[in-house]
Design a protein around this motif. Structure first.
Motif, PDB file in Angstrom:
ATOM      1  N   LYS A 103       6.923  -3.998   3.314  1.00 61.62           N
ATOM      2  CA  LYS A 103       8.282  -3.628   3.734  1.00 61.62           C
ATOM      3  C   LYS A 103       9.349  -4.543   3.137  1.00 61.62           C
ATOM      4  O   LYS A 103      10.389  -4.077   2.688  1.00 61.62           O
ATOM      5  CB  LYS A 103       8.353  -3.670   5.258  1.00 61.62           C
ATOM      6  CG  LYS A 103       9.629  -3.192   5.849  1.00 61.62           C
ATOM      7  CD  LYS A 103       9.515  -3.223   7.374  1.00 61.62           C
ATOM      8  CE  LYS A 103      10.772  -2.764   8.024  1.00 61.62           C
ATOM      9  NZ  LYS A 103      10.664  -2.831   9.485  1.00 61.62           N
ATOM     10  N   GLU A 104       9.100  -5.822   3.109  1.00 64.43           N
ATOM     11  CA  GLU A 104      10.075  -6.797   2.630  1.00 64.43           C
ATOM     12  C   GLU A 104      10.021  -7.020   1.120  1.00 64.43           C
ATOM     13  O   GLU A 104      10.824  -7.763   0.577  1.00 64.43           O
ATOM     14  CB  GLU A 104       9.868  -8.138   3.355  1.00 64.43           C
ATOM     15  CG  GLU A 104       9.984  -8.051   4.859  1.00 64.43           C
ATOM     16  CD  GLU A 104      11.388  -7.667   5.310  1.00 64.43           C
ATOM     17  OE1 GLU A 104      12.361  -8.119   4.671  1.00 64.43           O
ATOM     18  OE2 GLU A 104      11.494  -6.919   6.285  1.00 64.43           O
ATOM     19  N   MET A 105       9.097  -6.367   0.439  1.00 68.21           N
ATOM     20  CA  MET A 105       8.949  -6.577  -1.012  1.00 68.21           C
ATOM     21  C   MET A 105       9.947  -5.725  -1.782  1.00 68.21           C
ATOM     22  O   MET A 105      10.373  -4.674  -1.316  1.00 68.21           O
ATOM     23  CB  MET A 105       7.534  -6.196  -1.454  1.00 68.21           C
ATOM     24  CG  MET A 105       6.453  -7.080  -0.933  1.00 68.21           C
ATOM     25  SD  MET A 105       4.856  -6.513  -1.573  1.00 68.21           S
ATOM     26  CE  MET A 105       3.776  -7.695  -0.864  1.00 68.21           C
ATOM     27  N   THR A 106      10.246  -6.202  -2.985  1.00 69.04           N
ATOM     28  CA  THR A 106      11.073  -5.407  -3.880  1.00 69.04           C
ATOM     29  C   THR A 106      10.209  -4.269  -4.419  1.00 69.04           C
ATOM     30  O   THR A 106       8.978  -4.338  -4.352  1.00 69.04           O
ATOM     31  CB  THR A 106      11.581  -6.258  -5.058  1.00 69.04           C
ATOM     32  OG1 THR A 106      10.461  -6.656  -5.839  1.00 69.04           O
ATOM     33  CG2 THR A 106      12.357  -7.469  -4.578  1.00 69.04           C
ATOM     34  N   VAL A 124       4.869  -2.229  -6.192  1.00 69.52           N
ATOM     35  CA  VAL A 124       4.013  -1.537  -7.159  1.00 69.52           C
ATOM     36  C   VAL A 124       2.903  -2.467  -7.632  1.00 69.52           C
ATOM     37  O   VAL A 124       1.735  -2.082  -7.702  1.00 69.52           O
ATOM     38  CB  VAL A 124       4.853  -1.020  -8.355  1.00 69.52           C
ATOM     39  CG1 VAL A 124       3.960  -0.577  -9.492  1.00 69.52           C
ATOM     40  CG2 VAL A 124       5.764   0.111  -7.902  1.00 69.52           C
ATOM     41  N   ALA A 125       3.257  -3.720  -7.933  1.00 73.10           N
ATOM     42  CA  ALA A 125       2.249  -4.687  -8.392  1.00 73.10           C
ATOM     43  C   ALA A 125       1.199  -4.925  -7.313  1.00 73.10           C
ATOM     44  O   ALA A 125       0.002  -5.012  -7.601  1.00 73.10           O
ATOM     45  CB  ALA A 125       2.920  -5.996  -8.775  1.00 73.10           C
ATOM     46  N   TYR A 126       1.619  -5.008  -6.061  1.00 75.54           N
ATOM     47  CA  TYR A 126       0.682  -5.240  -4.957  1.00 75.54           C
ATOM     48  C   TYR A 126      -0.248  -4.045  -4.767  1.00 75.54           C
ATOM     49  O   TYR A 126      -1.449  -4.205  -4.583  1.00 75.54           O
ATOM     50  CB  TYR A 126       1.460  -5.511  -3.666  1.00 75.54           C
ATOM     51  CG  TYR A 126       0.586  -5.545  -2.439  1.00 75.54           C
ATOM     52  CD1 TYR A 126      -0.221  -6.643  -2.170  1.00 75.54           C
ATOM     53  CD2 TYR A 126       0.554  -4.471  -1.552  1.00 75.54           C
ATOM     54  CE1 TYR A 126      -1.031  -6.681  -1.053  1.00 75.54           C
ATOM     55  CE2 TYR A 126      -0.253  -4.498  -0.436  1.00 75.54           C
ATOM     56  CZ  TYR A 126      -1.037  -5.602  -0.188  1.00 75.54           C
ATOM     57  OH  TYR A 126      -1.833  -5.627   0.916  1.00 75.54           O
ATOM     58  N   LEU A 127       0.298  -2.845  -4.819  1.00 75.57           N
ATOM     59  CA  LEU A 127      -0.503  -1.656  -4.553  1.00 75.57           C
ATOM     60  C   LEU A 127      -1.419  -1.294  -5.717  1.00 75.57           C
ATOM     61  O   LEU A 127      -2.459  -0.676  -5.523  1.00 75.57           O
ATOM     62  CB  LEU A 127       0.400  -0.470  -4.209  1.00 75.57           C
ATOM     63  CG  LEU A 127       1.203  -0.627  -2.911  1.00 75.57           C
ATOM     64  CD1 LEU A 127       2.159   0.544  -2.736  1.00 75.57           C
ATOM     65  CD2 LEU A 127       0.287  -0.749  -1.716  1.00 75.57           C
ATOM     66  N   VAL A 128      -1.052  -1.678  -6.940  1.00 73.56           N
ATOM     67  CA  VAL A 128      -1.848  -1.315  -8.107  1.00 73.56           C
ATOM     68  C   VAL A 128      -2.922  -2.354  -8.410  1.00 73.56           C
ATOM     69  O   VAL A 128      -4.011  -2.016  -8.863  1.00 73.56           O
ATOM     70  CB  VAL A 128      -0.927  -1.120  -9.343  1.00 73.56           C
ATOM     71  CG1 VAL A 128      -1.725  -0.946 -10.603  1.00 73.56           C
ATOM     72  CG2 VAL A 128      -0.022   0.072  -9.111  1.00 73.56           C
ATOM     73  N   THR A 129      -2.653  -3.615  -8.141  1.00 73.31           N
ATOM     74  CA  THR A 129      -3.590  -4.678  -8.465  1.00 73.31           C
ATOM     75  C   THR A 129      -4.787  -4.623  -7.512  1.00 73.31           C
ATOM     76  O   THR A 129      -4.617  -4.718  -6.304  1.00 73.31           O
ATOM     77  CB  THR A 129      -2.909  -6.063  -8.337  1.00 73.31           C
ATOM     78  OG1 THR A 129      -1.733  -6.058  -9.133  1.00 73.31           O
ATOM     79  CG2 THR A 129      -3.848  -7.162  -8.777  1.00 73.31           C
ATOM     80  N   PRO A 130      -6.001  -4.471  -8.057  1.00 77.24           N
ATOM     81  CA  PRO A 130      -7.180  -4.460  -7.168  1.00 77.24           C
ATOM     82  C   PRO A 130      -7.435  -5.858  -6.626  1.00 77.24           C
ATOM     83  O   PRO A 130      -7.163  -6.850  -7.303  1.00 77.24           O
ATOM     84  CB  PRO A 130      -8.314  -4.006  -8.087  1.00 77.24           C
ATOM     85  CG  PRO A 130      -7.869  -4.355  -9.453  1.00 77.24           C
ATOM     86  CD  PRO A 130      -6.361  -4.284  -9.444  1.00 77.24           C
TER      87      PRO A 130
END
Length: 159
Positions: free
Chosen positions: A118-121, A126-132
């Protein structure tokens, strides 16, 4: 015709007994330890593995440290596998319960991820959700199967 016997070590039977007396069903224990159901029931009867003889723990003092290493993703995976197992076994009511749990856990996982990001840019999200996630190998066998990281400098084969 020759009959093949599956011989299991005493440690396996001890773990199976402990799981059964802790509340797991005989079918679950046999599946977990690859035991024959008839053999398990025979041994349970012979050695008196009866749940009714167990002293129940005092209320509020259940030891839940057994489950401390099970994260939400493992719970989701287990519920999904149990759903498929019950479905293939023709257990419709059990399959429906596992499916409901699987869906609820998946929805909870999505909600937690949304709160976390929620607090991320947008780029961080995108980087958090894509990076395994980094997974550590559990055994030496798995570690040997992982690709080796690239080495800096010349390789020993080229010298």
């Amino acid at each position: 015709m020759t009959r093949l016997y599956r011989t299991r070590p005493a440690e396996t039977w001890a773990k199976a007994r402990d799981d059964y007396l802790a509340g797991s069903s005989a079918e679950t224990v046999c599946r977990r330890y690859d035991l024959g159901l008839a053999s398990f029931r025979l041994r349970a009867r012979r050695y008196g593995w009866r749940r009714c003889d167990q002293v129940p723990p005092p209320p509020g003092e259940a030891d839940l440290t057994l489950y401390s290493d099970i994260d939400l993703e493992a719970q989701i995976k287990t519920a999904g596998l149990r759903f498929i197992e019950a479905l293939e076994g023709g257990k419709a009511v059990e399959a429906r319960r596992w499916r409901r749990l699987w869906i609820e856990l998946s929805e909870t996982h999505v909600q937690i991820r949304e709160l976390w990001t929620k607090e991320m840019t947008p780029m961080e999200r995108v980087a958090y959700l894509v990076t395994p996630p980094e997974e550590e190998p559990e055994t030496e066998e798995e570690a040997r199967l992982l690709p080796m990281p690239p080495q800096d400098g010349p390789s020993p084969a080229s010298e």
